[in-house]
Scaffold this motif. Structure first.
Motif, PDB file in Angstrom:
ATOM      1  N   GLN A  79       0.827  -1.207   0.000  1.00 16.75           N
ATOM      2  CA  GLN A  79       0.000   0.000   0.000  1.00 16.75           C
ATOM      3  C   GLN A  79       0.864   1.261   0.000  1.00 16.75           C
ATOM      4  O   GLN A  79       0.549   2.241  -0.674  1.00 16.75           O
ATOM      5  CB  GLN A  79      -0.915   0.018   1.234  1.00 16.75           C
ATOM      6  CG  GLN A  79      -2.007  -1.010   1.206  1.00 16.75           C
ATOM      7  CD  GLN A  79      -3.013  -0.743   0.105  1.00 16.75           C
ATOM      8  OE1 GLN A  79      -3.518   0.358  -0.036  1.00 16.75           O
ATOM      9  NE2 GLN A  79      -3.303  -1.752  -0.680  1.00 16.75           N
ATOM     10  N   THR A 128      -2.894  10.037   2.992  1.00 17.72           N
ATOM     11  CA  THR A 128      -3.942  10.066   4.007  1.00 17.72           C
ATOM     12  C   THR A 128      -3.314  10.012   5.381  1.00 17.72           C
ATOM     13  O   THR A 128      -2.330   9.310   5.580  1.00 17.72           O
ATOM     14  CB  THR A 128      -4.902   8.866   3.843  1.00 17.72           C
ATOM     15  OG1 THR A 128      -5.449   8.877   2.530  1.00 17.72           O
ATOM     16  CG2 THR A 128      -6.040   8.920   4.844  1.00 17.72           C
ATOM     17  N   THR A 142      -7.260  13.522   3.687  1.00 20.94           N
ATOM     18  CA  THR A 142      -6.789  12.843   2.494  1.00 20.94           C
ATOM     19  C   THR A 142      -6.585  13.837   1.358  1.00 20.94           C
ATOM     20  O   THR A 142      -7.248  14.875   1.298  1.00 20.94           O
ATOM     21  CB  THR A 142      -7.780  11.733   2.062  1.00 20.94           C
ATOM     22  OG1 THR A 142      -7.246  11.016   0.960  1.00 20.94           O
ATOM     23  CG2 THR A 142      -9.145  12.293   1.718  1.00 20.94           C
ATOM     24  N   LEU A 145     -10.504  11.931  -2.424  1.00 21.85           N
ATOM     25  CA  LEU A 145     -11.405  10.833  -2.084  1.00 21.85           C
ATOM     26  C   LEU A 145     -11.170   9.618  -2.968  1.00 21.85           C
ATOM     27  O   LEU A 145     -11.572   8.509  -2.622  1.00 21.85           O
ATOM     28  CB  LEU A 145     -12.861  11.302  -2.173  1.00 21.85           C
ATOM     29  CG  LEU A 145     -13.290  12.304  -1.095  1.00 21.85           C
ATOM     30  CD1 LEU A 145     -14.730  12.745  -1.325  1.00 21.85           C
ATOM     31  CD2 LEU A 145     -13.116  11.739   0.292  1.00 21.85           C
ATOM     32  N   GLU A 146     -10.499   9.816  -4.119  1.00 18.94           N
ATOM     33  CA  GLU A 146     -10.158   8.692  -4.997  1.00 18.94           C
ATOM     34  C   GLU A 146      -9.242   7.683  -4.306  1.00 18.94           C
ATOM     35  O   GLU A 146      -9.154   6.537  -4.726  1.00 18.94           O
ATOM     36  CB  GLU A 146      -9.477   9.194  -6.263  1.00 18.94           C
ATOM     37  CG  GLU A 146     -10.366   9.982  -7.185  1.00 18.94           C
ATOM     38  CD  GLU A 146      -9.591  10.562  -8.370  1.00 18.94           C
ATOM     39  OE1 GLU A 146      -8.378  10.316  -8.492  1.00 18.94           O
ATOM     40  OE2 GLU A 146     -10.218  11.260  -9.169  1.00 18.94           O
ATOM     41  N   ASN A 148      -9.749   6.443  -1.514  1.00 21.87           N
ATOM     42  CA  ASN A 148     -10.624   5.593  -0.678  1.00 21.87           C
ATOM     43  C   ASN A 148     -10.110   5.478   0.762  1.00 21.87           C
ATOM     44  O   ASN A 148      -9.829   4.375   1.255  1.00 21.87           O
ATOM     45  CB  ASN A 148     -10.761   4.196  -1.288  1.00 21.87           C
ATOM     46  CG  ASN A 148     -11.397   4.240  -2.649  1.00 21.87           C
ATOM     47  OD1 ASN A 148     -12.331   4.994  -2.882  1.00 21.87           O
ATOM     48  ND2 ASN A 148     -10.876   3.431  -3.562  1.00 21.87           N
ATOM     49  N   VAL A 150     -11.503   5.783   3.743  1.00 24.73           N
ATOM     50  CA  VAL A 150     -12.308   5.043   4.716  1.00 24.73           C
ATOM     51  C   VAL A 150     -12.114   3.546   4.507  1.00 24.73           C
ATOM     52  O   VAL A 150     -11.924   2.784   5.463  1.00 24.73           O
ATOM     53  CB  VAL A 150     -13.799   5.446   4.634  1.00 24.73           C
ATOM     54  CG1 VAL A 150     -14.656   4.567   5.534  1.00 24.73           C
ATOM     55  CG2 VAL A 150     -13.965   6.914   4.989  1.00 24.73           C
ATOM     56  N   GLU A 151     -12.143   3.100   3.263  1.00 26.34           N
ATOM     57  CA  GLU A 151     -11.924   1.684   2.966  1.00 26.34           C
ATOM     58  C   GLU A 151     -10.525   1.251   3.380  1.00 26.34           C
ATOM     59  O   GLU A 151     -10.341   0.175   3.957  1.00 26.34           O
ATOM     60  CB  GLU A 151     -12.124   1.430   1.465  1.00 26.34           C
ATOM     61  CG  GLU A 151     -11.915  -0.017   1.073  1.00 26.34           C
ATOM     62  CD  GLU A 151     -12.065  -0.224  -0.427  1.00 26.34           C
ATOM     63  OE1 GLU A 151     -11.363  -1.097  -0.961  1.00 26.34           O
ATOM     64  OE2 GLU A 151     -12.872   0.499  -1.052  1.00 26.34           O
ATOM     65  N   GLN A 152      -9.531   2.080   3.114  1.00 27.76           N
ATOM     66  CA  GLN A 152      -8.153   1.775   3.489  1.00 27.76           C
ATOM     67  C   GLN A 152      -8.029   1.675   5.018  1.00 27.76           C
ATOM     68  O   GLN A 152      -7.362   0.775   5.529  1.00 27.76           O
ATOM     69  CB  GLN A 152      -7.225   2.855   2.937  1.00 27.76           C
ATOM     70  CG  GLN A 152      -5.767   2.543   3.060  1.00 27.76           C
ATOM     71  CD  GLN A 152      -4.909   3.631   2.439  1.00 27.76           C
ATOM     72  OE1 GLN A 152      -5.148   4.808   2.654  1.00 27.76           O
ATOM     73  NE2 GLN A 152      -3.911   3.217   1.686  1.00 27.76           N
ATOM     74  N   GLU A 154     -10.417   0.873   7.152  1.00 28.78           N
ATOM     75  CA  GLU A 154     -11.080  -0.349   7.613  1.00 28.78           C
ATOM     76  C   GLU A 154     -10.234  -1.583   7.321  1.00 28.78           C
ATOM     77  O   GLU A 154     -10.119  -2.478   8.167  1.00 28.78           O
ATOM     78  CB  GLU A 154     -12.469  -0.463   6.990  1.00 28.78           C
ATOM     79  CG  GLU A 154     -13.439   0.555   7.572  1.00 28.78           C
ATOM     80  CD  GLU A 154     -14.812   0.534   6.925  1.00 28.78           C
ATOM     81  OE1 GLU A 154     -15.054  -0.271   5.999  1.00 28.78           O
ATOM     82  OE2 GLU A 154     -15.664   1.344   7.367  1.00 28.78           O
ATOM     83  N   GLN A 155      -9.618  -1.653   6.130  1.00 30.28           N
ATOM     84  CA  GLN A 155      -8.736  -2.777   5.807  1.00 30.28           C
ATOM     85  C   GLN A 155      -7.555  -2.836   6.770  1.00 30.28           C
ATOM     86  O   GLN A 155      -7.177  -3.910   7.243  1.00 30.28           O
ATOM     87  CB  GLN A 155      -8.225  -2.665   4.373  1.00 30.28           C
ATOM     88  CG  GLN A 155      -9.245  -2.972   3.320  1.00 30.28           C
ATOM     89  CD  GLN A 155      -8.649  -2.835   1.920  1.00 30.28           C
ATOM     90  OE1 GLN A 155      -7.436  -2.773   1.739  1.00 30.28           O
ATOM     91  NE2 GLN A 155      -9.511  -2.774   0.924  1.00 30.28           N
TER      92      GLN A 155
END
Length: 175
Positions: A79, A128, A142, A145-146, A148, A150-152, A154-155
């Protein structure tokens, strides 16, 4: 009480031995560097205990936590590389492709060292960062928003949970 002390002593000895082996494999067995080795191993042992205290279940859960830690490290490095390339690409554009935003994201980890580790790692992810912790989650700053965020987030929390041997739970509570 005796079980707790024994758990900590075992963790100290095992971690110090492992870190000593790593020091010797990297620096060699040279008396000129012994003082540096003792300081380094002592500091690394203390840091490892602060960041990842010995678990109550002792050695039973360590294979899953160890594998979770390896997977977390691999995912994090991937990442970071992809994110770093993305941020660099955005920065060299004639008109930088950034639209800074602040978004809220929930905690999935219970309060403690796992949550702290997740916030520290998130701050090392390109593009971010955790702006601040609030009662039920974090505010993420961030570049776009591209990415992501929130998804990052959570992962990352799910992977940290595996490494720490805890269950991620939506709405995990106070920071």
């Amino acid at each position: 009480m005796g079980g707790r002390i024994m758990r900590w002593l075992t963790a100290i000895v095992l971690r110090a031995l492992l870190l000593t082996a790593a020091w010797v494999s990297l620096a060699g067995w040279d008396a000129d560097y012994a003082a540096y080795g003792l300081l380094s191993v002592g500091a690394a042992t203390a840091l490892s205990l602060a960041l990842l205290p010995p678990a109550r279940d002792g050695m039973r859960g360590w294979p899953g936590r160890a594998w979770g830690s390896v997977r977390l490290a691999g995912w994090f490095l991937a990442q970071a590389a992809v994110g770093g390339a993305d941020v660099a690409w955005r920065a060299v554009q004639r008109t930088p492709d950034i639209e800074p935003e602040v978004v809220s994201a929930p905690f999935l980890l219970p309060a403690g060292s796992g949550r702290q580790m997740a916030m520290l790692l998130m701050n090392l992810m390109p593009g971010t960062m955790v702006q601040r912790a609030v009662s039920d989650g974090v505010e993420l700053h961030t570049l776009s928003l591209e990415l992501n965020p929130v998804e990052q987030w959570e992962q990352l929390q799910r992977r940290v949970a595996r490494a720490y041997g805890v269950s991620p739970t939506p709405g995990a509570g106070e920071p």
